[in-house]
Scaffold this motif. Structure first.
Motif, PDB file in Angstrom:
ATOM      1  N   GLY A 294       0.811  -1.205   0.000  1.00 16.01           N
ATOM      2  CA  GLY A 294       0.000   0.000   0.000  1.00 16.01           C
ATOM      3  C   GLY A 294       0.846   1.258   0.000  1.00 16.01           C
ATOM      4  N   THR A 295       1.844   1.296   0.874  1.00 11.70           N
ATOM      5  CA  THR A 295       2.690   2.490   0.929  1.00 11.70           C
ATOM      6  C   THR A 295       3.561   2.607  -0.315  1.00 11.70           C
ATOM      7  OG1 THR A 295       4.298   1.240   2.267  1.00 11.70           O
ATOM      8  CG2 THR A 295       2.714   2.612   3.454  1.00 11.70           C
ATOM      9  N   ALA A 296       3.919   1.478  -0.934  1.00  9.70           N
ATOM     10  CA  ALA A 296       4.674   1.536  -2.191  1.00  9.70           C
ATOM     11  C   ALA A 296       3.834   2.190  -3.287  1.00  9.70           C
ATOM     12  CB  ALA A 296       5.107   0.138  -2.622  1.00  9.70           C
ATOM     13  N   VAL A 297       2.540   1.880  -3.314  1.00  8.21           N
ATOM     14  CA  VAL A 297       1.650   2.506  -4.298  1.00  8.21           C
ATOM     15  C   VAL A 297       1.516   3.996  -4.021  1.00  8.21           C
ATOM     16  CG1 VAL A 297      -0.711   2.568  -5.191  1.00  8.21           C
ATOM     17  CG2 VAL A 297       0.395   0.369  -4.754  1.00  8.21           C
ATOM     18  N   VAL A 298       1.417   4.378  -2.747  1.00  7.21           N
ATOM     19  CA  VAL A 298       1.337   5.801  -2.410  1.00  7.21           C
ATOM     20  C   VAL A 298       2.576   6.531  -2.935  1.00  7.21           C
ATOM     21  CG1 VAL A 298       1.297   7.499  -0.541  1.00  7.21           C
ATOM     22  CG2 VAL A 298      -0.110   5.429  -0.373  1.00  7.21           C
ATOM     23  N   ARG A 299       3.731   5.963  -2.703  1.00  3.03           N
ATOM     24  CA  ARG A 299       4.964   6.608  -3.168  1.00  3.03           C
ATOM     25  C   ARG A 299       4.985   6.734  -4.688  1.00  3.03           C
ATOM     26  NH1 ARG A 299       7.113   3.526   1.166  1.00  3.03           N
ATOM     27  NH2 ARG A 299       7.623   1.792  -0.224  1.00  3.03           N
ATOM     28  N   LYS A 300       4.544   5.674  -5.373  1.00  2.00           N
ATOM     29  CA  LYS A 300       4.549   5.709  -6.837  1.00  2.00           C
ATOM     30  C   LYS A 300       3.585   6.763  -7.361  1.00  2.00           C
ATOM     31  CE  LYS A 300       4.222   2.782 -10.940  1.00  2.00           C
ATOM     32  NZ  LYS A 300       4.048   1.400 -11.460  1.00  2.00           N
ATOM     33  N   VAL A 301       2.397   6.853  -6.764  1.00  2.00           N
ATOM     34  CA  VAL A 301       1.420   7.853  -7.195  1.00  2.00           C
ATOM     35  C   VAL A 301       1.966   9.260  -6.996  1.00  2.00           C
ATOM     36  CG1 VAL A 301      -0.831   8.873  -6.638  1.00  2.00           C
ATOM     37  CG2 VAL A 301      -0.615   6.397  -6.894  1.00  2.00           C
ATOM     38  N   LEU A 302       2.521   9.515  -5.810  1.00  2.00           N
ATOM     39  CA  LEU A 302       3.026  10.860  -5.523  1.00  2.00           C
ATOM     40  C   LEU A 302       4.173  11.242  -6.460  1.00  2.00           C
ATOM     41  CD1 LEU A 302       3.000  10.942  -1.611  1.00  2.00           C
ATOM     42  CD2 LEU A 302       1.368  12.004  -3.173  1.00  2.00           C
ATOM     43  N   SER A 303       5.109  10.323  -6.642  1.00  6.50           N
ATOM     44  CA  SER A 303       6.305  10.671  -7.414  1.00  6.50           C
ATOM     45  C   SER A 303       6.106  10.550  -8.913  1.00  6.50           C
ATOM     46  CB  SER A 303       7.489   9.805  -6.973  1.00  6.50           C
ATOM     47  OG  SER A 303       7.216   8.427  -7.199  1.00  6.50           O
ATOM     48  N   HIS A 304       5.512   9.429  -9.377  1.00  4.82           N
ATOM     49  CA  HIS A 304       5.400   9.185 -10.813  1.00  4.82           C
ATOM     50  C   HIS A 304       4.201   9.885 -11.441  1.00  4.82           C
ATOM     51  CE1 HIS A 304       7.998   5.256 -10.674  1.00  4.82           C
ATOM     52  NE2 HIS A 304       8.565   6.290 -10.095  1.00  4.82           N
ATOM     53  N   THR A 305       3.076   9.886 -10.733  1.00  3.11           N
ATOM     54  CA  THR A 305       1.875  10.505 -11.296  1.00  3.11           C
ATOM     55  C   THR A 305       1.894  12.018 -11.146  1.00  3.11           C
ATOM     56  OG1 THR A 305       0.585   8.526 -10.765  1.00  3.11           O
ATOM     57  CG2 THR A 305      -0.653  10.539 -11.231  1.00  3.11           C
ATOM     58  N   TYR A 306       2.340  12.492  -9.983  1.00  2.00           N
ATOM     59  CA  TYR A 306       2.226  13.918  -9.699  1.00  2.00           C
ATOM     60  C   TYR A 306       3.556  14.666  -9.602  1.00  2.00           C
ATOM     61  CZ  TYR A 306      -2.651  12.827  -8.653  1.00  2.00           C
ATOM     62  OH  TYR A 306      -3.965  12.416  -8.726  1.00  2.00           O
ATOM     63  N   GLY A 307       4.665  13.963  -9.587  1.00  2.00           N
ATOM     64  CA  GLY A 307       5.952  14.648  -9.547  1.00  2.00           C
ATOM     65  C   GLY A 307       6.318  15.258  -8.213  1.00  2.00           C
ATOM     66  N   SER A 309       8.320  15.437  -4.885  1.00  2.00           N
ATOM     67  CA  SER A 309       9.603  14.928  -4.424  1.00  2.00           C
ATOM     68  C   SER A 309       9.410  14.056  -3.182  1.00  2.00           C
ATOM     69  CB  SER A 309      10.543  16.076  -4.070  1.00  2.00           C
ATOM     70  OG  SER A 309      11.700  15.581  -3.415  1.00  2.00           O
ATOM     71  N   LEU A 310      10.055  12.901  -3.189  1.00  2.00           N
ATOM     72  CA  LEU A 310      10.015  12.019  -2.024  1.00  2.00           C
ATOM     73  C   LEU A 310      11.345  12.023  -1.281  1.00  2.00           C
ATOM     74  CD1 LEU A 310       7.928   8.970  -3.300  1.00  2.00           C
ATOM     75  CD2 LEU A 310       7.170  11.061  -2.172  1.00  2.00           C
ATOM     76  N   ASP A 311      12.113  13.076  -1.441  1.00  2.00           N
ATOM     77  CA  ASP A 311      13.343  13.215  -0.663  1.00  2.00           C
ATOM     78  C   ASP A 311      12.987  13.187   0.826  1.00  2.00           C
ATOM     79  OD1 ASP A 311      14.669  13.472  -3.014  1.00  2.00           O
ATOM     80  OD2 ASP A 311      14.979  15.643  -2.866  1.00  2.00           O
ATOM     81  N   ASN A 312      13.647  12.326   1.581  1.00  2.00           N
ATOM     82  CA  ASN A 312      13.456  12.211   3.028  1.00  2.00           C
ATOM     83  C   ASN A 312      12.067  11.709   3.420  1.00  2.00           C
ATOM     84  OD1 ASN A 312      16.053  13.415   3.304  1.00  2.00           O
ATOM     85  ND2 ASN A 312      15.112  15.438   3.110  1.00  2.00           N
ATOM     86  N   PHE A 313      11.343  11.091   2.475  1.00  2.00           N
ATOM     87  CA  PHE A 313       9.981  10.615   2.708  1.00  2.00           C
ATOM     88  C   PHE A 313      10.011   9.137   3.088  1.00  2.00           C
ATOM     89  CE2 PHE A 313       6.019   8.662   1.364  1.00  2.00           C
ATOM     90  CZ  PHE A 313       5.032   9.620   1.569  1.00  2.00           C
ATOM     91  N   GLU A 314       9.485   8.809   4.264  1.00  2.00           N
ATOM     92  CA  GLU A 314       9.368   7.418   4.706  1.00  2.00           C
ATOM     93  C   GLU A 314       7.958   7.219   5.254  1.00  2.00           C
ATOM     94  OE1 GLU A 314      12.589   5.889   7.181  1.00  2.00           O
ATOM     95  OE2 GLU A 314      13.698   7.736   6.750  1.00  2.00           O
ATOM     96  N   MET A 315       7.241   6.231   4.711  1.00  2.00           N
ATOM     97  CA  MET A 315       5.852   6.001   5.092  1.00  2.00           C
ATOM     98  C   MET A 315       5.634   4.518   5.336  1.00  2.00           C
ATOM     99  SD  MET A 315       2.474   7.031   2.870  1.00  2.00           S
ATOM    100  CE  MET A 315       0.815   6.543   3.347  1.00  2.00           C
ATOM    101  N   TYR A 316       5.007   4.180   6.464  1.00  2.00           N
ATOM    102  CA  TYR A 316       4.868   2.773   6.845  1.00  2.00           C
ATOM    103  C   TYR A 316       3.433   2.336   7.126  1.00  2.00           C
ATOM    104  CZ  TYR A 316       9.916   2.966   7.131  1.00  2.00           C
ATOM    105  OH  TYR A 316      11.240   3.127   6.806  1.00  2.00           O
ATOM    106  N   ASP A 317       2.492   3.261   7.107  1.00  2.00           N
ATOM    107  CA  ASP A 317       1.086   2.902   7.285  1.00  2.00           C
ATOM    108  C   ASP A 317       0.229   3.940   6.599  1.00  2.00           C
ATOM    109  OD1 ASP A 317       1.013   5.133   8.925  1.00  2.00           O
ATOM    110  OD2 ASP A 317       0.596   4.057  10.779  1.00  2.00           O
ATOM    111  N   GLY A 318      -1.087   3.773   6.678  1.00  2.00           N
ATOM    112  CA  GLY A 318      -1.978   4.710   6.017  1.00  2.00           C
ATOM    113  C   GLY A 318      -2.526   5.791   6.909  1.00  2.00           C
TER     114      GLY A 318
END
Length: 441
Positions: A294-307, A309-318
């Motif tokens: 789930g968090t992998a999809v969130v990262r992909k949506v934020l970075s690939h779909t919307y551009g 930056s995920l610098d220093n971004f760590e997410m482990y739950d919703g």
């Protein structure tokens, strides 16, 4: 830190044809509603203007920056604060302090979860709970609807009971099928003390949001009682199993639209809905319904779909309960910026609609929570809308407000580690948001 010293924002260029730009600028020239409820359309108009980032501040912006420089030194905020204020029209950074420093964002994480869920599933998506029959057994099949109510369950029981009677059946076994999600686990950064009050073990079936360890069996038992109330004899205990391929559909219930669910989830900061949405988002992207996927999809949506930056971004739950999650204030502001971009407004509008409004009863910025009720913030009641976030050692507030210059500002403030009373820290953060609005008691 002076605003001029803050770096530029990490966003993809927003290409726009001259014809489209001219058409949108005409729209932008119209009047902008002053009401907080009209914010989305106002934002959409603003966003149509040039996106060039300018570092020089005008007098009104400099006043915001100067006042924030003063108020951010409030001892209640401790020594670890990540904050940023951005003009929604120009993307100009008005003020920043350690804006790219990643801190525990608490429930501000729900902004990322909502963005991914709405993008992958769509705002009109509905979750389906089914009842099927086979081999003398009715199976209640969970579909990830965390808003299923007793009333909804009773409607399913009514339809199922009628079907059984029409088939000449008067008794049945009942089981639950929650196999849509794997067996619940703890997220990285969770502890068992969260169960079941802060968050229940994440399962695909629940009724009335009950805070119990096994929400699926709880829902099945409620369903069995409703069947009995309608004259159907339920034999044996409710069990857990998987519906058979040959089972016959008997009844189904569809949830409200995802847009309405997201709005409610943000208003009251519902951890259980957030965790369910994370899993349904993973499934929507053809991945397993786990924290990791789930968090992998969130990262992909934020970075690939919307551009974003995920610098220093760590997410482990919703939900933001994880004490391992780290998100900078700049990233939270960039996520909010997406919601007011006219290209994405149709998809993400419910995030703006779901932001609690200062002084709004029934939401997390309401008077019952002691928010925006001090001399530093009272004048911003009804004028600030923002997502709250609270964990032991972490308090955050990220949202939007219309400043005294008549322009909308996006802000994010994340505090970690202050030893002050949590209520006092929240008062200080409310004061920062009020400062952006123009309050200066």
């Amino acid at each position: 830190m002076p605003a001029a010293a803050v770096g530029g924002r990490h966003r993809k260029p927003r290409a726009m044809s001259p014809a489209v730009r001219r058409a949108l600028v005409v729209v932008a020239a119209g009047p902008i509603a002053g009401s907080i409820l009209a914010a989305p359309s106002a934002f959409a108009a603003d966003k149509a203007v040039s996106r060039t980032t300018v570092t020089a501040l005008d007098a009104a912006e400099q006043k915001i920056a100067d006042n924030l420089n003063t108020r951010s030194q409030d001892a209640r905020l401790g020594s670890t604060l990540s904050g940023v204020v951005v003009d929604a029209k120009s993307d100009k950074v008005v003020w920043g302090h350690d804006a790219t420093t990643a801190l525990m964002p608490a429930s501000n994480t729900k902004l990322a979860t909502s963005t991914a869920a709405l993008t992958v599933l769509g705002p009109g998506h509905r979750f389906t709970t089914k009842v099927v029959y086979g081999d003398g057994t009715l199976t209640l099949v969970g579909g990830g609807d965390r808003t299923l109510s007793t009333e909804d369950l009773d409607a399913l029981a009514k339809t199922a009971a009628a079907g059984l009677k029409n088939a000449g059946l008067t008794s049945v076994k009942v089981r639950v099928d929650d196999s849509l999600f794997p067996e619940p686990t703890l997220a990285n950064g969770w502890n068992t003390g969260y169960y079941p009050t802060e968050v229940a073990p994440v399962r695909a079936l629940v009724v009335d949001g009950h805070a119990v360890t096994d929400t699926s069996l709880d829902a099945g038992q409620a369903f069995a009682k409703l069947l009995a109330d309608r004259g159907v004899t339920v034999t044996g205990d409710v069990t857990r199993g998987v519906a058979g391929d040959g089972d016959v559909p008997v009844a189904q219930h569809q949830s409200d639209k995802l847009s309405a669910i997201v709005k409610h989830m943000l208003k009251v900061s519902d951890n259980n809905i957030a965790e369910t949405l994370l899993r349904m988002t993973a499934l929507g992207a053809d991945r397993p319904a786990t924290f990791e996927d789930g968090t992998a999809v969130v990262r992909k949506v934020l970075s690939h779909t919307y551009g974003v930056s995920l610098d220093n971004f760590e997410m482990y739950d919703g939900s933001g309960l994880s004490r391992s999650t780290r998100i900078p204030a700049q990233t939270l502001a960039d996520i909010l910026d997406l919601t007011i971009d006219p290209r994405y407004r149709q998809t993400l509008k419910s995030i703006v609609d779901g932001l609690p409004v200062a002084g709004e009863a029934g939401a997390t910025l309401g008077p019952e929570w002691g928010r925006f009720d001090t001399p530093d913030s009272q004048c911003a009641v009804g004028k600030v809308m923002a997502k709250t976030g609270t964990l032991t050692g972490a308090i955050a507030l990220s949202g939007m407000t219309k400043a005294q210059d008549g322009r909308w500002k996006i802000f994010s403030f994340v505090e970690n580690g202050s030893t002050a009373n949590p209520g006092d820290i929240k008062d200080a953060l409310d004061g920062l948001a009020a400062t952006v609005n123009g309050c200066w008691a």
